[in-house]
Enzyme design. Structure first.
Site, PDB file in Angstrom:
ATOM      1  CB  ILE A   1      46.906  -4.335  13.001  1.00  0.00           C
ATOM      2  CG1 ILE A   1      45.871  -4.343  11.873  1.00  0.00           C
ATOM      3  CG2 ILE A   1      46.266  -3.864  14.299  1.00  0.00           C
ATOM      4  CD1 ILE A   1      44.718  -5.292  12.112  1.00  0.00           C
TER       5      ILE A   1
ATOM      6  CB  VAL B   1      53.049  -0.425  26.646  1.00  0.00           C
ATOM      7  CG1 VAL B   1      53.751   0.796  26.113  1.00  0.00           C
ATOM      8  CG2 VAL B   1      51.588  -0.415  26.296  1.00  0.00           C
TER       9      VAL B   1
ATOM     10  CE  LYS C   1      56.392  -4.362  40.009  1.00  0.00           C
ATOM     11  NZ  LYS C   1      55.177  -4.392  39.179  1.00  0.00           N
TER      12      LYS C   1
ATOM     13  CG  LEU D   1      45.166  -4.978  25.827  1.00  0.00           C
ATOM     14  CD1 LEU D   1      45.985  -4.096  24.890  1.00  0.00           C
ATOM     15  CD2 LEU D   1      44.993  -4.289  27.184  1.00  0.00           C
TER      16      LEU D   1
ATOM     17  CB  ILE E   1      51.198  -9.558  31.869  1.00  0.00           C
ATOM     18  CG1 ILE E   1      51.560  -8.601  30.710  1.00  0.00           C
ATOM     19  CG2 ILE E   1      51.898 -10.905  31.712  1.00  0.00           C
ATOM     20  CD1 ILE E   1      53.025  -8.218  30.638  1.00  0.00           C
TER      21      ILE E   1
END
Ligand code: FAD
Length: 505
Positions: free
Chosen positions: A42, A47, A78, A334, A347
């Protein structure tokens, strides 16, 4: 309290599954047997490469050495997100981590900033943010420790990383801590005939995995929480119509920037996430307004370097499950819902779910009142993030495509409408209860998207105008000087956490 848990089964080995396995095994040690079931056939969504600062707390929980983690995941740092063409075509703004300036005792920074702006005496917001100023110069360093009084003590940061390498990294931690991995596809779920609790799952190749407690990390399919236990999906596509993404990695063109870029496109927006070995790119779009072929062509026409793989289309529905915890099963990731990745919150939601689960770790028979509390808190977290994301689409002057016309004129949730009205009248921003996004975030996006305040907080009148002007000017000067002293982002990575040369795709 009921009998203690002796076994937990995690269904799914994507980012959610391995985050849960690593965290639970770290905290519970070997007192509870943890099994993770995943199916290579699966696969994972693959991402999810940009994060927000609370991930530092998750890393600390796992005892991760940050340099080792960045090196192992081809990561970069970041400082925020640059938004291009959102409020109007040709405009850009920066949503920084950290804070703007400092509050003046009880007077919020933004109160004074609005007052001075009305008097023509304030600089744009970026001048007061160390993260925005550093990002502009492609610079990065971690905050100075211990916390002190210069902007260099207040650098907020998160990470970009390769999602596949992140899952592999967490897997190593979890397996070393005793988590057992079972390969195989779950084809059946057995429930107790009396109370309906999940007893076991059955694998395609035969064999069962039984446990006291189950964690559904099966991705969009929501195998246990949705399919088996019937937690209803609340669809938010009337507010967030994007339902597709096309993603492709591309070659780096220069050193990695210390920020994500989000560029508005005709029917959605494009992300650009710089890693050490490549750039991650994707176009998130509404299939009602753009075909997959057109989105792919737009994405490929807007890359910094050559594509390194074939573009891949992902389909999703925006919304959340009514309950993230049902009976003896919690969902993470998800399987519980999805908000598009505009502010890199998925996340974080996994992390928040894990933290709450640990706070409320049940016995074999979860207390219904605690389950209700968990569901209430997770719903509020999802809903707060939802409003913040809708703001980006709705508060715009763009009317150049049917897509932007739709999102600009749509009705928004009452909670967001209230915030907008308050800001337009007074310039006030606020954080309610457990809201993830801070005053800095709301101010950055409201102002960046072109929403203007007619007045300012009356508290701003408590300081003479000249003194306020002088204080803001000093903050801007100190911020610019501090950012100028920071090393280049690329140099910082090279000195602390350069990854071994890897094949880029
Ligand atoms: C386009 C896009 C961009 C994103 N960008 C970001 C971002 O920048 N930042 C961010 O924070 N988040 C982002 N996300 C979200 C992020 O990718 C997810 O939150 C994260 O990857 C967690 O996914 P997951 O583990 O829940 O599901 P998945 O990765 O789908 O994993 C599901 C797992 O369940 C297993 N499984 C499923 N069915 C079965 C079965 N029957 N039997 C056995 N195993 C099964 C699969 O094999 C897999 O291991 C993005 C998402 C999308 C769609």
């Amino acid at each position: 309290m009921s009998a203690p848990l002796t076994s937990i089964a995690i269904i799914g080995g994507g980012t959610a599954g391995w985050m849960a396995a690593a965290a639970l095994s770290r905290v519970l040690g070997r007192s509870v047997a943890i099994t993770l079931v995943e199916s290579e056939a699966i696969g994972t969504v693959g991402v999810g490469e940009a994060t927000i600062p609370p991930i530092q707390a998750f890393n600390a929980l796992l005892g991760i050495d940050e340099d080792d983690f960045v090196r192992a995941t081809q990561g970069s740092f970041k400082l925020g997100i640059e938004f291009v063409d959102w409020g109007a075509k040709g405009e850009r703004y920066f949503h920084p981590f950290g804070v703007y300036g400092i509050d003046f005792g009880p007077i919020p920074f933004e109160a004074m900033w609005h007052r001075l702006r009305a008097a023509g005496a304030a600089a744009p917001l970026d001048a007061y943010s160390i993260c925005a100023a550093a990002a502009q110069g492609n610079r990065f360093q971690r905050p100075l420790d211990p916390p002190g009084n210069t902007p260099l003590h207040h650098v907020g940061y998160a990470f970009h990383f390769d999602a596949a390498l992140y899952a592999a990294y967490l897997r190593r931690i979890a397996e070393a801590a005793g988590v057992a991995r079972r390969e195989g596809q779950v084809v059946d779920v057995t429930r107790d005939a009396g109370d309906g609790r999940i007893d076991s799952v059955t694998l395609a190749a035969g064999g069962q995995v039984a446990a006291d407690f189950f964690i559904d990390c099966s991705g969009f399919r929501s195998l246990l929480l949705g399919e088996t236990l019937g937690s209803v999906f609340q669809d938010w596509s009337h507010w967030l119509p994007n339902d597709r993404a096309v993603a492709v990695p591309s070659a780096n063109a220069g050193p990695p920037t210390p920020y994500t870029r989000s560029t508005a496109r005709a029917a959605g927006w494009q992300w650009r996430i710089p890693l050490q070995h490549r750039i991650g790119n994707g176009y998130v779009f509404s299939s009602a307004h753009c075909s997959e072929d057109d989105a792919t062509a737009t994405l490929l026409a807007n890359l910094d370097g050559a594509p390194l793989a074939d573009p891949r289309v992902l389909r999703f529905r925006t919304g959340r499950r009514q309950d993230c915890w049902v009976g003896n099963c919690v969902g993470l990731g998800l399987s519980t819902g999805f908000l598009e990745p505009l502010e890199s919150t998925s996340i974080h939601l996994i992390q928040a779910g894990i933290a709450r689960l640990l706070e409320m770790l049940p016995g074999r028979d979860p207390d219904p009142a605690m389950v209700r509390r968990y569901n209430r808190l997770m719903a509020a977290e999802f809903d707060g993030i939802r409003d913040f994301i809708i703001l980006h689409f709705h508060a715009t002057a763009r009317d150049d495509t049917p897509y932007w016309d739709h999102v600009r004129t749509m009705t928004v949730p009452d909670t967001l409408a209230e915030r907008l009205a308050e800001y337009r009248a007074t310039g006030r921003v606020y954080r309610e209860a457990d809201d993830l996004f801070t005053r800095t975030s709301w101010l950055a996006v409201l102002d960046g998207q072109g929403v203007r305040a007619a007045g300012h907080d009356p508290l701003a009148m408590a300081m003479p105008l000249d003194e306020a002007r002088e204080r803001l000017a000093r903050i801007a000067a100190v911020t610019a000087a501090a950012a100028g002293r920071m090393p280049a982002h690329g140099a910082f990575i090279a000195a602390h956490c350069a990854a071994p040369i890897a094949s880029p795709a």
